[in-house]
Scaffold this active site. Structure first.
Site, PDB file in Angstrom:
ATOM      1  N   GLY A  36       7.757  -5.009  -1.480  1.00 10.27           N
ATOM      2  CA  GLY A  36       8.967  -5.771  -1.722  1.00 10.27           C
ATOM      3  C   GLY A  36      10.187  -5.003  -2.187  1.00 10.27           C
ATOM      4  CD  GLU A  54      -0.199  -5.722  -0.231  1.00  8.76           C
ATOM      5  OE1 GLU A  54       0.735  -6.535  -0.123  1.00  8.76           O
ATOM      6  OE2 GLU A  54      -1.377  -6.046  -0.192  1.00  8.76           O
ATOM      7  N   PRO A  55       4.033  -1.227   0.005  1.00 10.97           N
ATOM      8  CG  PRO A  55       4.681   0.982  -0.394  1.00 10.97           C
ATOM      9  CD  PRO A  55       3.527   0.035  -0.548  1.00 10.97           C
ATOM     10  CB  CYS A  70      22.146 -15.498  28.155  1.00 14.35           C
ATOM     11  SG  CYS A  70      22.515 -14.376  29.489  1.00 14.35           S
TER      12      CYS A  70
HETATM   13  N1  LLP Z   1       2.644  -7.281   1.412  1.00 15.88           N
HETATM   14  C1  LLP Z   1       2.694  -8.530   1.925  1.00 15.88           C
HETATM   15  C2  LLP Z   1       1.591  -9.431   1.674  1.00 15.88           C
HETATM   16  C3  LLP Z   1       3.803  -8.913   2.695  1.00 15.88           C
HETATM   17  O1  LLP Z   1       3.857 -10.137   3.195  1.00 15.88           O
HETATM   18  C4  LLP Z   1       4.866  -7.997   2.919  1.00 15.88           C
HETATM   19  C5  LLP Z   1       6.014  -8.364   3.728  1.00 15.88           C
HETATM   20  C6  LLP Z   1       4.749  -6.707   2.385  1.00 15.88           C
HETATM   21  C7  LLP Z   1       3.628  -6.389   1.627  1.00 15.88           C
HETATM   22  C8  LLP Z   1       5.793  -5.647   2.566  1.00 15.88           C
HETATM   23  O2  LLP Z   1       7.003  -5.994   1.971  1.00 15.88           O
HETATM   24  P1  LLP Z   1       8.221  -4.966   1.960  1.00 15.88           P
HETATM   25  O3  LLP Z   1       7.850  -3.816   1.056  1.00 15.88           O
HETATM   26  O4  LLP Z   1       8.458  -4.525   3.359  1.00 15.88           O
HETATM   27  O5  LLP Z   1       9.356  -5.742   1.437  1.00 15.88           O
HETATM   28  N2  LLP Z   1      11.072  -9.460   8.499  1.00 15.88           N
HETATM   29  C9  LLP Z   1      11.690  -9.487   7.196  1.00 15.88           C
HETATM   30  C10 LLP Z   1      10.755  -9.036   6.117  1.00 15.88           C
HETATM   31  C11 LLP Z   1       9.458  -9.834   6.069  1.00 15.88           C
HETATM   32  C12 LLP Z   1       8.515  -9.344   5.006  1.00 15.88           C
HETATM   33  C13 LLP Z   1       7.177  -9.962   5.178  1.00 15.88           C
HETATM   34  N3  LLP Z   1       6.180  -9.533   4.267  1.00 15.88           N
HETATM   35  C14 LLP Z   1      12.945  -8.625   7.258  1.00 15.88           C
HETATM   36  O6  LLP Z   1      13.241  -8.068   8.312  1.00 15.88           O
HETATM   37  O7  LLP Z   1      13.695  -8.546   6.292  1.00 15.88           O
END
Ligand code: LLP
Length: 424
Positions: free
Chosen positions: A239, A273-274, A342
């Site tokens: 996150g 989980e980055p 489109c």
């Molecule tokens: N762990 C879990 C359970 C998750 O659902 C996610 C992301 C992550 C880790 C990784 O999160 P991060 O570190 O990338 O923030 N498509 C959207 C982002 C969707 C994130 C979904 N889950 C965007 O383009 O902003």
């Protein structure tokens, strides 16, 4: 450290001009900086070095097997959410003991594949899923290692589409119900409780939601331990946000410093989980201007990449910086940078102040390493762009441009529609 910088008037990725890559692979294309990717995983590892930890890269952010391999080689693991991601992680050589499996809708087929692969743990999101996993494990005569994903009801203060830790969200088990689910899990013969998990959202730019979440989760860990529930693995999710425009997200170090006291006290192996923060700023999408178009209300720069290649601007009104590949004095104008699709929603930037560009010029859409190619599609029957990995002054294609044949892969015309079949 800037992996994308102008040198001799041309935008480079590391020591390679983006225009050189364009000459070789055409446009549009995604380019990732090897040095940047390495630096991100190392930054996480260093920041959390005071606790036993695993950096399980969220595969959904960038699923290319070369990227997965690179992180795997540095000791990283994978956070997966589907059988497809499991396949990718395994093909990339990631040790199954470094794979965690999240997601609200795991099917029994996916669970069985992951059990057979011997992953580290399943992050379970509901009572029904827990029962289904127990049954799957029983059918294979195996024991499934489990963490429950708890929903802490914390506001991640980010875009509503990517905020996942509130009560109304579909993710996880409400923290108030988690203990009773753990007791149920303890009674299931083919489940072994190994940990706890939370993830509250993405593109977080504040430290406090992380701290609030983990404080709540730690209270739960302590309560569970009093009841002999064994929590050895604490998966604190991903996150962490990145700079797209003028955001000021904390660094890995700052996040770690705020969280380490709690994490240390727990005595757990810490899993992170980055996704975005590992790859987002390592990538760019390079596109060519096809036309410039002056309207009465707006000026448009029409480029050869569209919302099928990078959907974030259309989906979330996300901001991605756009830089001309050739640096020179330019008159500034306000334009919409739009793709060839489109749909009115097909834009990469709206009302953006940009130096005046001409047809045929190259533009680099920045911060396109995360949730970019991995969310791309073939909409409008557009073959997807190649991905290249730049290392120093060299690059390698890590995914080829799709061909017209690729577009039709798997499709077939029923016999009765084939030419000459007049039997209808
Ligand atoms: N762990 C879990 C359970 C998750 O659902 C996610 C992301 C992550 C880790 C990784 O999160 P991060 O570190 O990338 O923030 N498509 C959207 C982002 C969707 C994130 C979904 N889950 C965007 O383009 O902003």
């Amino acid at each position: 450290m800037n992996d994308f910088h102008y040198k001799n008037g041309t935008l480079h990725c590391e020591d390679l001009a983006l225009s050189t890559i364009a000459k070789k692979v055409g446009t549009p294309f995604f380019a990732y900086s090897h040095a940047n990717l390495l630096r991100q995983i190392h930054a996480y590892q260093e920041a959390f070095s005071a606790v036993p930890h695993l950096i399980a890269f969220a595969v959904k952010a960038n699923s290319n097997i070369a990227v997965l391999r690179l992180f795997g080689r540095e000791g990283g693991g994978a956070d997966i959410v589907s059988g497809g991601e499991l396949h990718r992680a395994l093909v990339a050589g990631i040790d199954p003991k470094r794979i965690v499996f999240a997601g609200v809708g795991k099917t029994t087929a996916e669970m069985k594949d992951a059990l057979k692969a011997g992953i580290l743990m399943f992050n379970i999101e509901s009572a029904q899923e827990l029962a289904a996993l127990d049954a799957c494990a029983k059918s294979l005569q195996m024991i499934a290692p489990v963490a429950l994903r708890v929903n802490p009801n914390v506001n991640a203060q980010t875009h509503p589409y990517i905020s996942t830790g509130l009560k109304k969200s579909k993710f996880g088990i409400e923290i108030t119900q988690a203990a009773s689910q753990y007791y149920i899990a303890m009674g299931l013969s083919n489940i072994k409780i190994v940990g706890i998990h939370s993830h509250i959202g993405s593109q977080l730019t504040q430290i406090s939601p992380f701290v609030d979440t983990l404080t709540r989760v730690y209270e739960l860990i302590k309560a569970l331990r009093l009841e002999d529930v064994c929590i050895d693995h604490w998966d604190i999710g991903g996150g962490l946000g990145i700079v797209y425009n003028d955001e000021q997200p904390p660094s890995q170090k700052e996040i770690a410093n705020a969280l380490l006291p709690l994490l240390k006290k727990s005595g757990c192996q810490i899993i992170l989980e980055p996704g975005r923060s590992m790859v987002g700023n390592a990538g760019t999408l390079v596109t060519r201007v096809i036309y410039t178009k002056k309207g009465e209300a707006k000026n448009f720069v029409v480029v050869d990449a569209g919302m099928n290649d990078l959907s974030r601007p259309s989906l979330y009104q996300a901001y991605h910086e756009i830089r001309p590949v050739v640096e020179k004095e330019r008159i500034q104008e306000v334009v919409d940078v739009v793709g060839p699709i489109c749909e009115s929603g097909d834009f990469l930037a709206q009302d953006r102040k940009l130096g005046q560009v001409e047809a045929d010029e190259l533009l680099a859409v920045m911060s396109a390493g995360a949730y970019a190619f991995s969310m791309s599609s073939n909409y409008n029957s557009r073959p997807r762009p190649p991905e290249v990995l730049v290392r120093g002054k060299e690059f390698e294609v890590i995914r080829k441009r799709e061909t017209l044949e690729d577009l039709l892969r798997g499709e077939q015309i029923p016999g009765y529609l084939q030419e000459g079949d007049l039997s209808l």
